[in-house]
Write an enzyme that holds these catalytic residues in place. Structure first.
Site, mmCIF file in Angstrom:
data_model
loop_
_atom_site.group_PDB
_atom_site.id
_atom_site.type_symbol
_atom_site.label_atom_id
_atom_site.label_comp_id
_atom_site.label_asym_id
_atom_site.label_seq_id
_atom_site.Cartn_x
_atom_site.Cartn_y
_atom_site.Cartn_z
ATOM 1 C CE LYS A 135 -3.728 -2.396 2.343
ATOM 2 N NZ LYS A 135 -4.289 -2.836 3.629
ATOM 3 C CD GLN A 174 -3.281 -4.293 6.815
ATOM 4 O OE1 GLN A 174 -3.238 -3.325 6.064
ATOM 5 N NE2 GLN A 174 -3.873 -5.428 6.464
ATOM 6 C CG ASP A 200 -9.719 -0.541 5.026
ATOM 7 O OD1 ASP A 200 -9.368 -0.812 3.866
ATOM 8 O OD2 ASP A 200 -9.064 -0.828 6.036
#
Ligand code: NDP
Length: 284
Positions: free
Chosen positions: A53, A97, A120
């Site tokens: 990412k 994460q 997200d």
């Protein structure tokens, strides 16, 4: 006849080129899209995802930082870091994460992220918006899959779609996005009876199970479009999908490979949502 291979990598590269231009245009207006990734502990898979990412963000000109936090950080301390970035003007996207260490309540952390910075699409407010058909930030994997279906002109309205898997990050939002495009959707899971039979009714079959080569040709109607979300490792450590690609491609009309399928699109949609959030600060 062998299926058309849906090239997620090529599509992701194409979308990334457009995003890069958008980022440059935003910078000229004085706004650099910013993404912060909070990584707790040293989970090997998470380290790889986060590195990818970070790399992609840099390629696009997005300002990105990874804050690495110790595995024994307390829930309160992590909530404080999230609160800090919620206030920080430089970061338009916050990503925590997952998975988090067991002593931290993931739901509590996700809930603490400002929904406007949730890249997200996991925040309950964004999930709720999706469910009522007025989506804002979307979970990146299903979002990327919809982009692939669109790019390959897959007809969705009126078609039968079967989603295998009902997780909050893939299966459920996938089903909802297909429903919003007027598919008739069946969601299946580990307690589903006659799974292969049901899967065989699908014009669009999405496998998000997490078990290597689970979906064989016996699950697939000839001519179906097959999307493989799975990322598993075989006994030699090779990355494989949930779908037995070699045999299914012989009967499907289109299929995504693993790698170079859904994975690259997921990261790209994360970047796209970061850029979108940054744009909104210009035109709130
Ligand atoms: P989860 O483990 O959260 O969910 C798996 C789902 O599959 C569950 O709903 C489970 O059912 C169902 N399932 C498990 N076994 C069976 C079975 N034998 N028959 C039918 N259904 C079954 O996984 P995720 O949704 O997070 O991820 C799924 C896969 O996709 C993983 O391989 C993951 O690595 C990959 N992934 C890939 C991404 C990408 O970018 N390419 C992004 C995210 C995930 P139940 O609910 O009943 O337990």
């Amino acid at each position: 006849m062998s299926a058309t291979i849906i090239d997620g990598k090529a599509l992701a590269d194409q979308l990334s080129m457009a995003l890069k231009k958008e980022v440059a245009a935003l910078k000229e207006k004085g706004t650099t899209p910013g993404l912060v990734v909070l990584l707790v502990g040293d989970n090997q898979a998470s380290q790889v995802y986060v590195r990818n990412k970070e790399k992609r963000a840099q390629e696009l000109g997005i300002h990105s930082i990874v804050e690495r936090l110790p595995a024994d950080i307390s829930e309160t301390e992590l909530l404080e870091r999230v609160a800090f970035y919620n206030q920080h003007q430089e970061y338009h996207g916050i990503l925590v994460q997952l998975p988090l260490p067991k002593h931290i309540n993931e739901e509590k952390i996700i809930l603490a992220i400002d929904p406007k910075k949730d890249v997200d699409g996991f925040h309950p407010i964004n999930m709720g918006k999706l469910l009522i058909g007025k989506p804002d930030a979307l979970p990146c994997t299903p979002y990327g899959i919809m982009k692939m279906l669109e790019a390959y002109d897959v007809e969705i309205a009126g078609k039968q779609a079967v989603v295998i898997g009902r997780s909050n990050i893939v299966g459920k939002p996938m089903a909802q996005l297909l429903l919003m495009k007027d598919a008739t959707v069946t969601i299946t899971h580990s307690k589903t009876q006659n799974l292969a039979e049901l899967a065989k009714t699908a014009d669009i079959l999405v496998a998000a199970i997490g078990q290597g080569h689970f979906v064989t040709k016996d699950f697939v109607k000839p001519g179906a479009v097959v999307i493989d979300v799975g990322m598993n490792h075989d006994e030699n450590g090779k990355l494989i999908g949930d779908v037995k690609f070699d045999e299914v491609k012989e009967i499907a009309s289109m299929i995504t490979p693993v790698p170079r399928g859904v994975g690259p699109m997921t990261i790209t949609m994360l970047m796209a949502q970061t850029v979108d959030h940054a744009k909104r600060t210009l035109n709130p």
